[in-house]
Write an enzyme that holds these catalytic residues in place. Structure first.
Site, short mmCIF file in Angstrom:
data_model
loop_
_atom_site.label_atom_id
_atom_site.label_comp_id
_atom_site.label_asym_id
_atom_site.label_seq_id
_atom_site.Cartn_x
_atom_site.Cartn_y
_atom_site.Cartn_z
N HIS A 74 29.00 9.83 -22.32
CA HIS A 74 28.49 10.98 -23.08
C HIS A 74 27.34 11.67 -22.35
O HIS A 74 27.20 12.89 -22.43
CB HIS A 74 28.04 10.48 -24.47
CG HIS A 74 27.60 11.55 -25.41
ND1 HIS A 74 28.23 12.77 -25.52
CD2 HIS A 74 26.58 11.59 -26.31
CE1 HIS A 74 27.62 13.51 -26.43
NE2 HIS A 74 26.62 12.82 -26.92
N HIS A 124 30.71 7.71 -35.64
CA HIS A 124 31.36 7.64 -34.34
C HIS A 124 30.51 6.86 -33.33
O HIS A 124 29.33 6.60 -33.56
CB HIS A 124 31.64 9.04 -33.80
CG HIS A 124 30.40 9.80 -33.45
ND1 HIS A 124 29.69 10.53 -34.38
CD2 HIS A 124 29.72 9.93 -32.28
CE1 HIS A 124 28.63 11.07 -33.79
NE2 HIS A 124 28.62 10.72 -32.51
N GLU A 146 26.53 6.80 -34.39
CA GLU A 146 25.88 7.90 -35.09
C GLU A 146 26.72 8.25 -36.32
O GLU A 146 27.90 7.90 -36.41
CB GLU A 146 25.77 9.13 -34.17
CG GLU A 146 24.80 8.89 -33.02
CD GLU A 146 24.82 9.96 -31.94
OE1 GLU A 146 23.81 10.14 -31.27
OE2 GLU A 146 25.88 10.59 -31.76
N ASP A 159 29.06 6.64 -29.37
CA ASP A 159 28.75 7.31 -28.10
C ASP A 159 28.87 6.27 -26.99
O ASP A 159 28.21 5.22 -27.06
CB ASP A 159 27.31 7.83 -28.09
CG ASP A 159 27.14 9.14 -28.87
OD1 ASP A 159 28.13 9.68 -29.39
OD2 ASP A 159 25.97 9.60 -28.94
N HIS A 163 19.11 8.94 -26.20
CA HIS A 163 20.51 8.69 -25.78
C HIS A 163 20.52 7.95 -24.43
O HIS A 163 21.22 6.96 -24.26
CB HIS A 163 21.25 10.02 -25.59
CG HIS A 163 21.97 10.51 -26.80
ND1 HIS A 163 21.52 11.54 -27.57
CD2 HIS A 163 23.14 10.12 -27.37
CE1 HIS A 163 22.35 11.76 -28.55
NE2 HIS A 163 23.36 10.92 -28.47
#
Ligand SMILES: [Zn+2]
Length: 202
Positions: free
Chosen positions: A49, A43, A166, A45, A154
């Site tokens: 997020h 997926h 990720e 981010d 992040h």
């Protein structure tokens, strides 16, 4: 990663669930319902997020999800340890690259969640920012150390205009240059979205 019932998810995230609502011959067609968190399997981010002012995944330019890619083999780094700038010095990273970090996480088979997965340190993330990388991907369900308690790599990546993948499975991939494609589903207002990611040998 393959999406299936019982697959691993990051602790606290919803389980992946698929249910058949209609089936032939009782019904005129087969129809399934999927329930999942948006950070399930492979997926993206988006900045939203980790930052309420950041953009959602549907607003990200497609450029982030396609292009020249370097897979770096970092399987020498032990479980529980983080990838640091020194680990990237030997790699020929070019401006605008999509960088995929192949670690020994890919050798686990993703069967049970491993808290001591190999992660990206803030120092390593800053190095990739400074090299002008546009997208960074890692082969586990989080890019930063488990239960860091604050926004570490992040934030270094997302707050500097990079995008994160990720949950990549790089077990069958060798270090080298490829073309990467990984288009996230265009879910309006979501901070992340599942993607089907592929590498094309040049
Ligand atoms: Zn995520």
């Amino acid at each position: 990663m393959r999406l299936k019932q019982g697959m691993i998810v990051y602790p606290g995230n919803p389980e992946f669930n698929i249910k058949q609502l209609k089936s032939i011959p009782a019904d005129s067609s087969n129809l399934s319902e999927v329930r999942m968190g948006v950070h399930t399997g492979t997926h993206v981010d988006s900045p939203l997020h980790v930052n309420n002012k950041g953009v959602s995944v549907d607003e990200l330019p497609l450029n982030y999800f396609y292009g020249k890619c370097l897979v770096i083999d970092l399987t020498n780094v032990k479980f529980g340890e983080g990838l640091r700038s020194d680990d990237f010095k030997r790699a020929s990273i070019k401006q605008g690259d999509i960088i995929l970090l192949k670690t020994r996480n890919s050798g686990t088979g993703f069967k049970a969640f491993k808290k001591d997965f190999v992660y990206l340190t803030e120092d390593g993330a800053q190095y990739l920012v400074d090299r002008g990388v546009k997208t960074v991907g890692i082969d586990y369900l989080s890019i930063q150390k488990y239960h860091t308690g604050y926004c570490a790599s992040h934030c270094v990546l997302l707050d500097n205009g990079l995008v994160i993948f990720e949950g990549l499975d790089l077990s069958q991939v060798k270090e080298g240059r490829y073309t990467f494609i990984g288009l996230p589903l265009r879910i309006i207002g979501a901070e992340g979205a599942p993607a089907r990611a592929v590498l094309i040998e040049d």
